[in-house]
Enzyme design. Sequence first.
Site, mmCIF file in Angstrom:
data_model
loop_
_atom_site.group_PDB
_atom_site.id
_atom_site.type_symbol
_atom_site.label_atom_id
_atom_site.label_comp_id
_atom_site.label_asym_id
_atom_site.label_seq_id
_atom_site.Cartn_x
_atom_site.Cartn_y
_atom_site.Cartn_z
ATOM 1 N N ASP A 16 0.793 -1.333 0.171
ATOM 2 C CA ASP A 16 0.027 -0.228 0.055
ATOM 3 C C ASP A 16 0.845 1.389 -0.021
ATOM 4 O O ASP A 16 1.850 1.195 0.672
ATOM 5 C CB ASP A 16 -1.033 -0.010 1.170
ATOM 6 C CG ASP A 16 -2.157 1.092 1.187
ATOM 7 O OD1 ASP A 16 -2.330 1.521 -0.084
ATOM 8 O OD2 ASP A 16 -2.571 1.299 2.337
ATOM 9 N N HIS A 33 3.217 2.934 -9.004
ATOM 10 C CA HIS A 33 3.084 1.618 -8.958
ATOM 11 C C HIS A 33 4.379 1.228 -9.866
ATOM 12 O O HIS A 33 4.763 0.078 -9.400
ATOM 13 C CB HIS A 33 1.783 1.406 -10.155
ATOM 14 C CG HIS A 33 0.392 1.569 -9.554
ATOM 15 N ND1 HIS A 33 0.223 1.379 -8.007
ATOM 16 C CD2 HIS A 33 -0.528 2.365 -9.793
ATOM 17 C CE1 HIS A 33 -1.056 1.625 -7.904
ATOM 18 N NE2 HIS A 33 -1.288 2.297 -8.930
ATOM 19 N N LEU A 127 10.910 -21.147 -3.279
ATOM 20 C CA LEU A 127 9.843 -20.307 -2.907
ATOM 21 C C LEU A 127 8.617 -20.315 -3.796
ATOM 22 O O LEU A 127 8.832 -20.261 -5.257
ATOM 23 C CB LEU A 127 10.421 -18.849 -2.540
ATOM 24 C CG LEU A 127 9.651 -17.758 -2.133
ATOM 25 C CD1 LEU A 127 10.373 -16.954 -1.174
ATOM 26 C CD2 LEU A 127 8.993 -16.902 -3.169
HETATM 27 C C1 FPP Z 1 -1.748 0.086 -3.695
HETATM 28 O O1 FPP Z 1 -1.404 1.325 -3.576
HETATM 29 C C2 FPP Z 1 -1.216 -0.748 -4.734
HETATM 30 C C3 FPP Z 1 -1.844 -1.078 -5.768
HETATM 31 C C4 FPP Z 1 -3.287 -0.959 -5.997
HETATM 32 C C5 FPP Z 1 -1.071 -2.030 -6.869
HETATM 33 C C6 FPP Z 1 0.240 -2.661 -6.592
HETATM 34 C C7 FPP Z 1 1.103 -3.289 -7.566
HETATM 35 C C8 FPP Z 1 2.069 -2.998 -7.751
HETATM 36 C C9 FPP Z 1 3.274 -2.750 -6.865
HETATM 37 C C10 FPP Z 1 2.597 -3.694 -9.178
HETATM 38 C C11 FPP Z 1 2.737 -5.139 -8.921
HETATM 39 C C12 FPP Z 1 3.104 -5.917 -10.104
HETATM 40 C C13 FPP Z 1 3.349 -7.290 -9.899
HETATM 41 C C14 FPP Z 1 3.764 -7.975 -11.216
HETATM 42 C C15 FPP Z 1 2.947 -8.169 -8.815
HETATM 43 P P1 FPP Z 1 -2.424 2.622 -3.735
HETATM 44 O O2 FPP Z 1 -2.429 2.873 -5.269
HETATM 45 O O3 FPP Z 1 -3.604 2.149 -3.177
HETATM 46 O O4 FPP Z 1 -1.603 3.525 -2.832
HETATM 47 P P2 FPP Z 1 -2.594 4.806 -2.095
HETATM 48 O O5 FPP Z 1 -3.283 4.188 -0.973
HETATM 49 O O6 FPP Z 1 -1.286 5.606 -1.668
HETATM 50 O O7 FPP Z 1 -3.311 5.563 -3.168
#
Ligand code: FPP
Length: 237
Positions: A16, A33, A127
């Site tokens: 997050d 992201h 893993l």
């Molecule tokens: C939450 O942050 C994160 C996500 C919704 C996406 C997480 C995805 C990645 C890190 C890329 C993953 C890729 C792979 C291949 C596994 P948020 O956008 O909710 O952050 P905020 O709460 O600050 O708005």
Amino acid sequence: MSEANRIPRHVAMIMDGNGRWAEQRGMPRHEGHAAGIEPIRASLRAAVRHGVEYLTLYAFSTENWGRPAEEVDALMELFCQCVIHETPELQRQGIRIRMIGDRTRFSDKVRAYLAQAEELTAAGDRLTLVLAFDYSSRDEIVRAVRKLTARVAAGDLAPEAIDEAAFSAALDTAEFPDPDLVIRTSGEQRLSNFLLWQASYAELCFPQVLWPDFTEEEFDRAIDEYARRERRFGRIE
Ligand code: FPP
């Protein structure tokens, strides 16, 4: 607690804070992201180093479909690029990819990439990296109930035969042990529809850092914190 119990067998992570990280820098959310990929590599390195057997990542929740189309599209593109680029390295490191969630809503392209990543890494025995894509715990539970009730309706399963083990076996996570440790970054202290059944006895850890700033050292700190907790599973010991 024995020494072996001090290392969680299964760590599950809610990544997050990508949006906030980007906003703090005046960048579009998708840059946050993209900056979230390196912490995944760092977590994998740390997990392998500690001998963690399963690492589950909450990559896209069922609720994430409600975000603006350009953010959803950017996330899908990032998953595809990431899966293409990282799969050879995962194969080399003996990391097996498995998916949980409802795949039916993804485009054919995304579905094909995900299936290919699972297939190419199937032999990995160091893993298991479990990617929760289009996943929400309530949705998973409802799908499990449908599977079980369809078997009951077909005369295949007696209602009395549905116990905790049978229910667990109908979930997407049937082949994995329950998580021992759930880590959520960014300081938010919620499970947000993630592994609600499976995390019944998990230890919870909430580091303050936003996901793009999560490092191997942060992972080590969470493992240390886990090792200091006393897990009793409702018993008196
Ligand atoms: C939450 O942050 C994160 C996500 C919704 C996406 C997480 C995805 C990645 C890190 C890329 C993953 C890729 C792979 C291949 C596994 P948020 O956008 O909710 O952050 P905020 O709460 O600050 O708005």
